[in-house]
Design a protein around this motif. Structure first.
Motif, PDB file in Angstrom:
ATOM      1  N   UNK A 169       0.843  -1.197   0.000  1.00 61.65           N
ATOM      2  CA  UNK A 169       0.000   0.000   0.000  1.00 61.65           C
ATOM      3  C   UNK A 169       0.884   1.256   0.000  1.00 61.65           C
ATOM      4  N   UNK A 170       0.407   2.308  -0.663  1.00 60.72           N
ATOM      5  CA  UNK A 170       1.235   3.501  -0.834  1.00 60.72           C
ATOM      6  C   UNK A 170       1.465   4.245   0.480  1.00 60.72           C
ATOM      7  N   UNK A 171       0.457   4.279   1.359  1.00 62.33           N
ATOM      8  CA  UNK A 171       0.652   4.932   2.653  1.00 62.33           C
ATOM      9  C   UNK A 171       1.682   4.172   3.477  1.00 62.33           C
ATOM     10  N   UNK A 231      -9.570   1.123  -1.764  1.00 64.62           N
ATOM     11  CA  UNK A 231      -8.804   0.527  -2.851  1.00 64.62           C
ATOM     12  C   UNK A 231      -7.797   1.493  -3.462  1.00 64.62           C
ATOM     13  N   UNK A 232      -8.113   2.768  -3.418  1.00 64.28           N
ATOM     14  CA  UNK A 232      -7.225   3.790  -4.001  1.00 64.28           C
ATOM     15  C   UNK A 232      -5.803   3.667  -3.460  1.00 64.28           C
ATOM     16  N   UNK A 233      -5.664   3.429  -2.176  1.00 62.87           N
ATOM     17  CA  UNK A 233      -4.351   3.320  -1.540  1.00 62.87           C
ATOM     18  C   UNK A 233      -3.666   2.007  -1.887  1.00 62.87           C
ATOM     19  N   UNK A 246       1.553   2.254  -9.029  1.00 59.79           N
ATOM     20  CA  UNK A 246       1.541   3.627  -8.538  1.00 59.79           C
ATOM     21  C   UNK A 246       0.128   4.215  -8.550  1.00 59.79           C
ATOM     22  N   UNK A 247       0.010   5.429  -8.006  1.00 59.24           N
ATOM     23  CA  UNK A 247      -1.290   6.085  -7.942  1.00 59.24           C
ATOM     24  C   UNK A 247      -1.902   6.221  -9.335  1.00 59.24           C
ATOM     25  N   UNK A 248      -3.137   5.797  -9.511  1.00 59.10           N
ATOM     26  CA  UNK A 248      -3.781   5.896 -10.820  1.00 59.10           C
ATOM     27  C   UNK A 248      -4.390   7.282 -11.034  1.00 59.10           C
ATOM     28  N   UNK A 249      -4.858   7.532 -12.224  1.00 63.47           N
ATOM     29  CA  UNK A 249      -5.654   8.735 -12.446  1.00 63.47           C
ATOM     30  C   UNK A 249      -7.019   8.529 -11.795  1.00 63.47           C
TER      31      UNK A 249
END
Length: 401
Positions: free
Chosen positions: A119-121, A234-236, A240-243
């Motif tokens: 996860x990005x965080x 789900x965003x996290x 990499x981070x999507x649009x």
């Protein structure tokens, strides 16, 4: 889902702390599933007592605390999800835990979920997440299942028990309205799939299965709360981070599958819970609510529950300055948070309620909590937070009427 014409109603997001006796009984059953002696009686008594305590705290629309969704330890961030594993066929134990799975990379137009550990965080604050003294808690890292056969609902006896226990508690407290939480297809399908040919096929199989639980709850005269952190969380878990556009397309299939599962069911008996995950971490990679609110309002529910009490999302009450709430719907904003041990002052709770009431109409607001308090804060603190919620709603009501 009743509206009030003379005061602000209160509820909460679902999970409440289990009693020591229930935790011990769940741990014993986990060790020896065949040993169920006295468990049903213990569970029913615990739910009845819990409904009474919610009523005393000033909660108008209580639940069973998700006591039928077993926790075997006091800190458990996953029971809202893992309870479903025992109510579905087609699952086998996976060889790898969700934290240890290999990372998966997304690309423009191809959004996929990576592992929980990627996860990005968690990556951004890797040192803090791995430092036991940081205070960050993510709960136990359990082995999750994978899908190896047809997913069907097998939890009819379990949900019947949940229904019976809550209705007994409501009757003992002379209450008529209560809710039970149930998992969404989008969140249900966040496990490894080794059976279905496509992700869409898997999600819709989960929709067909979980519909049986939704229908059982509604047919019993209760409100069903659809738990679906995946819509925001789900965003996290995309690296990499999507649009935003790619993410909303990725999310749309999950919304369509949920609406398919809810087809023909009365919207006024359905509420939907959106959150960004309940772990006590920085949450700097949460998607902004403004990107999700239009999608949220397309879900066939009569009420929308969302985080608004914690410091990462409190400011997003302003979304309702520019968003029109459809006629007949209610919002269930959080005015008390699970993310801190600090107990909110009733005046602050009242202020938070009034912001929403002035934007969408006082009769269209039911005050709630960010997420479940069970497994996240100490039982004494959870009770104090429910009492602050009840007192804050009374203060707000005196100002709004």
């Amino acid at each position: 889902m009743r509206k009030s014409t003379d005061r602000i109603l209160t509820t909460h997001a679902g999970s409440l702390p289990r009693t020591p006796e229930l935790l011990a009984a769940n741990a014993a059953r986990e060790a020896n599933p065949a040993d169920t002696g006295g468990y049903a009686e213990l569970l029913q008594a615990a739910v009845t007592d819990l409904v009474r305590r919610q009523q005393q705290a000033g909660i108008d629309i209580p639940n069973d605390g998700e006591y039928g969704h077993a926790m075997s330890s006091a800190v458990d961030y996953g029971a809202w999800w893992s309870y479903s594993f025992a109510r579905l066929s087609g699952l086998s134990v996976a060889e790898t835990g969700i934290w240890e799975m290999e990372p998966v990379r997304s690309s423009p137009g191809n959004v996929v979920l990576t592992s929980f550990g990627d996860r990005r965080d968690r990556q951004r604050f890797a040192a803090a997440y791995t430092d036991p003294s940081s205070g960050i808690t993510t709960g136990a890292q359990k082995i999750f299942p994978k899908v190896t056969g047809p997913v069907k609902y097998t939890g009819h006896d379990a949900v019947a028990g949940d229904i019976a226990n809550l209705k007994a508690g409501l009757a003992a407290a002379d209450l008529t309205e209560g809710f039970l939480a149930s998992l969404s297809p989008g969140s249900c399908s966040r496990i490894a799939n080794e059976y279905y040919a496509t992700e869409e096929e898997f999600i819709y199989a989960c929709a067909d299965a979980m519909r049986e639980e939704y229908k059982a709850i509604i047919d019993a005269g209760l409100i069903v709360q659809i738990d679906d952190p995946s819509i925001a969380e789900n965003w996290d878990q995309i690296n990499p981070e999507p649009s935003v556009q790619d993410y909303l397309r990725f999310t749309q299939i999950r919304v369509e599958a949920l609406n398919y599962a809810l087809r023909g069911l009365p919207e006024d008996r359905i509420r939907f819970h959106l959150c960004w995950g309940s772990w006590h971490g920085p949450h700097t990679t949460d998607i902004e609510f403004r990107h999700l609110v239009d999608t949220l309002l397309t879900i066939n529910a009569g009420g929308y529950s969302f985080e608004a009490g914690n410091v990462r999302h409190e400011h997003e009450w302003r979304v309702w300055e520019d968003t029109k709430l459809p006629a007949g719907k209610v919002i269930i904003p959080a005015v008390v948070s699970h993310a801190t041990n600090v107990v909110e002052h009733p005046e602050l709770v009242a202020d938070r309620i009034e912001r929403f009431a002035r934007l969408v109409g006082r009769e269209n607001v039911i005050a709630s909590t960010d997420c479940g308090l069970g497994g996240r804060v100490h039982p004494q603190i959870a009770q104090a937070k429910l009492e602050a919620l009840g007192e804050g709603a009374r203060l707000a009501s005196s100002r709004l009427w």
